[in-house]
Design a protein around this motif. Structure first.
Motif, PDB file in Angstrom:
ATOM      1  N   THR A 194      95.057  -8.806  28.344  1.00  8.83           N
ATOM      2  CA  THR A 194      93.733  -8.307  27.965  1.00  8.83           C
ATOM      3  C   THR A 194      92.654  -9.317  28.325  1.00  8.83           C
ATOM      4  O   THR A 194      91.588  -8.951  28.852  1.00  8.83           O
ATOM      5  N   ALA A 208      96.483  -3.052  27.670  1.00  8.08           N
ATOM      6  CA  ALA A 208      95.625  -4.222  27.847  1.00  8.08           C
ATOM      7  C   ALA A 208      94.303  -3.837  28.511  1.00  8.08           C
ATOM      8  O   ALA A 208      93.234  -4.314  28.119  1.00  8.08           O
ATOM      9  N   TRP A 237      92.050  -2.072  25.984  1.00 12.39           N
ATOM     10  CA  TRP A 237      91.479  -3.035  25.034  1.00 12.39           C
ATOM     11  C   TRP A 237      90.369  -3.838  25.720  1.00 12.39           C
ATOM     12  O   TRP A 237      89.288  -4.027  25.153  1.00 12.39           O
TER      13      TRP A 237
END
Length: 279
Positions: A26, A188, A191
């Protein structure tokens, strides 16, 4: 600055993996969303087109290989403080002779920016740089107490674990609604996009000196050890309820800061024509 570090006391080092792979992915994706076109070209060249979130996992994948054992201490800095009563980092006291995450950030940032270093070594250092910008923002990677929480037995949603794993993996995975078997890259990326969309702040971060900035970021993360992570006795507690709810804003903030700060440093590098010269 540090280059190769001797293999000393490796077996005594904490077995830790900051943020887990989801958190590191992320951070890398978020940084890429902030990249300038020059930064995108620069990182793609040094990484040979490898997905940047995959590159972020390299230091954890190799740290237990004999040829990379010298890098094990670079993932953390063990503050010898006394949480929850007193938190704070002292470089002379807390950064091992083998190095620590703060010195590693300074070392690898300089190597990535060095146009005289061959592309292979700059690419390897870029992978370390991406990873360590994540590590330094995980509160328990800045704390010696109970080996960074590895020796604090807790449970999370009914499953036995330790406090370090809760912060590395279980809180981020639950927050991102990620379960093993799901598409980790998609979780990821989702996010990272949410963090990017909700962040109206500029990339005006600490930019003067990588060692000073790394220490500032480590100290910021370490402060959370006293204010929240170990503010109350969590031994043998289930942390999947109210503790998790209080931790989520901290995790979201620190992952966001790591990605934004990583982008700021890479963008600053690529603003220099000399840094773009790749052998």
């Amino acid at each position: 600055m540090l280059f190769f570090i001797p293999i000393l006391l490796v077996t005594l080092l904490p077995q830790i993996h900051a943020w887990g792979s989801l958190g590191h992915r992320t951070i890398a994706y978020l940084a890429s969303l902030h990249f300038t076109p020059a930064s995108n070209r620069f990182t793609n060249t040094l990484l040979h087109g490898q997905d940047i979130s995959e590159a972020a996992l390299f230091p954890d994948k190799v740290r237990h290989m004999p040829q990379f054992a010298y890098s094990a201490a670079w993932h953390f800095i063990d503050a010898q403080d006394s949480p929850p009563h007193q938190c704070g980092i002292n470089m002379t006291r807390d950064c091992l002779a083998e190095g620590c995450v703060v010195s590693a950030i300074a070392n690898h940032t300089a190597r990535v920016a060095d146009p005289h270093l061959p592309r292979f070594y700059r690419g390897q250092s870029l992978r370390f740089m991406i990873h360590f910008f994540g590590d330094v923002h995980q509160p328990l990677h800045t704390e010696a107490e109970d080996r960074g929480g590895n020796e604090v037995s807790v449970s999370f949603d009914g499953h036995a674990t330790n406090l370090h794993s809760v912060w590395d993996t279980l809180i981020p995975n639950k927050y991102a609604a990620y379960d093993h078997g799901d598409d980790e890259l998609l979780a990821a990326w989702t996010w990272a996009q949410r963090l990017y969309a909700n962040d109206s702040r500029s990339l005006d971060e600490c930019m003067d000196d990588a060692a000073e900035c790394g220490l500032e970021w480590a100290s910021e993360a370490n402060a959370y050890v006293c204010s929240y992570v170990l503010a109350k006795d969590v031994h043998d507690q289930d942390l999947g309820g109210k503790y998790y709810e209080g931790a989520v804003p901290i995790v979201d903030e620190m992952v966001g800061k790591a990605g934004r700060r990583l982008a700021a440093w890479i963008n600053a590098m690529t603003a220099s024509a000399s840094a773009l010269e790749i052998e």
